[in-house]
Design an enzyme around this catalytic site. Sequence first.
Site, PDB file in Angstrom:
ATOM      1  N   PRO A 153      52.045  44.156  30.932  1.00 21.87           N
ATOM      2  CA  PRO A 153      52.308  45.351  31.731  1.00 21.87           C
ATOM      3  C   PRO A 153      51.648  45.225  33.107  1.00 21.87           C
ATOM      4  CG  PRO A 153      50.639  45.814  30.047  1.00 21.87           C
ATOM      5  CD  PRO A 153      51.102  44.411  29.815  1.00 21.87           C
ATOM      6  N   ALA A 197      47.731  47.625  34.771  1.00 18.02           N
ATOM      7  CA  ALA A 197      47.020  48.060  33.571  1.00 18.02           C
ATOM      8  C   ALA A 197      45.687  47.342  33.425  1.00 18.02           C
ATOM      9  CB  ALA A 197      47.892  47.821  32.339  1.00 18.02           C
ATOM     10  N   GLY A 198      45.232  46.672  34.500  1.00 24.48           N
ATOM     11  CA  GLY A 198      43.967  45.959  34.420  1.00 24.48           C
ATOM     12  C   GLY A 198      44.098  44.579  33.803  1.00 24.48           C
ATOM     13  N   GLY A 240      45.509  42.024  35.434  1.00 26.07           N
ATOM     14  CA  GLY A 240      45.585  41.017  36.495  1.00 26.07           C
ATOM     15  C   GLY A 240      46.958  40.812  37.087  1.00 26.07           C
ATOM     16  N   SER A 241      47.837  41.840  37.024  1.00 20.83           N
ATOM     17  CA  SER A 241      49.201  41.626  37.530  1.00 20.83           C
ATOM     18  C   SER A 241      49.206  41.359  39.032  1.00 20.83           C
ATOM     19  CB  SER A 241      50.105  42.812  37.197  1.00 20.83           C
ATOM     20  OG  SER A 241      49.570  44.021  37.684  1.00 20.83           O
ATOM     21  N   SER A 242      48.378  42.053  39.785  1.00 16.68           N
ATOM     22  CA  SER A 242      48.424  41.845  41.244  1.00 16.68           C
ATOM     23  C   SER A 242      47.900  40.457  41.602  1.00 16.68           C
ATOM     24  CB  SER A 242      47.649  42.936  41.991  1.00 16.68           C
ATOM     25  OG  SER A 242      46.274  42.872  41.717  1.00 16.68           O
ATOM     26  N   ALA A 243      46.837  40.020  40.925  1.00 17.71           N
ATOM     27  CA  ALA A 243      46.314  38.674  41.215  1.00 17.71           C
ATOM     28  C   ALA A 243      47.314  37.613  40.768  1.00 17.71           C
ATOM     29  CB  ALA A 243      44.972  38.466  40.530  1.00 17.71           C
ATOM     30  N   ASP A 288      39.617  38.417  39.622  1.00 18.26           N
ATOM     31  CA  ASP A 288      41.015  38.371  39.180  1.00 18.26           C
ATOM     32  C   ASP A 288      41.738  37.149  39.749  1.00 18.26           C
ATOM     33  OD1 ASP A 288      40.305  40.838  38.205  1.00 18.26           O
ATOM     34  OD2 ASP A 288      42.201  41.786  38.721  1.00 18.26           O
TER      35      ASP A 288
END
Length: 313
Positions: free
Chosen positions: A105, A108-109, A111-114, A153
Amino acid sequence: MIPIKTIDRLHPTAEAFGKVILLGEHSVVYGHPAIAAGLPQGLRLTAEPLPDSAAPIELEIPAWGIDLALRPGEVHPVAMSALAVLSACKGPRSGWRVRGESSLPARAGLGSSAALTVALARLVLGPDAPVDAVIEASMVGERIFHGQPSGLDSAVAARGGVLRFVRGEPTQEIALTAPIPLLIFPSGVARSTAVEVGKVRARRERLPSIIDPVLGALGAAVESGIDAILRNDLECLGEIMNVSHELLSALDVSAPALDHIVERARAHGAPGAKLTGAGGGGCAIALPPADPAPLLAASRAAGIHPLQVEVWR
Ligand code: PMV
């Protein structure tokens, strides 16, 4: 180092890890260590040229609800961040379609942005680019998302494995003797890393003599946690996770949804459970009980759909 010459094409594919913080979130911002692990379900990007080389780059990641044209001057944070990474790598700013697949997801913490900024940097710099150059470019985008991120991240998204991270110091790989099984519980509650980091900063400014020892204890939990991991003592690691959750609650970054997940996990025999990442929502993690089936069933009945992973080198 990021290249000085401009690069006018993207590589066909690039990958990055997701991440889960085992111990040390928030205290890592204040120079204490953290342990984080790469999740192989992170992000895979594919790139193909558009017929019109002057057309804005199209970025589409259906799993994360992202469908954007990266026009210069765009104010969407994902578009701003993506363009900033491409620019930092001296890569193309038009003429490509980039599509992403992920089984994690977003926001949600995990690491999607990194993962996005690392994979974009690799689309320009290539799969064999030095990892430090990839991390440096990722951080340009991460600052747009998160203000002053610790860099944890980006390091995990680029490297994977299980890492001991201290801001501004070389990242150390923790040599596991066995994989660590983990359950990840997305709470479904939205959260903002910048808001939670800001809450900790404000509480520390008001109550430094109380909050500094809490941050120090979170850092000490990391060192004891590494000892437990190296001994493969998951009972001890679990107890340290439980204590860390209470310390993070003292920083005001837990939330009722996270506390419920943690309590349910412990009630079903998990050796340890805690929030992971910035808190306020996002995810909690647990070491699985000997028989995880009742916990998984109870979680699903409560509308929480856990991910079962193993973190490993
Ligand atoms: O964005 P999240 O939820 O993975 O949290 C990042 C971890 C923090 O320690 C809270 C912030 C940071 O920059 O390390």
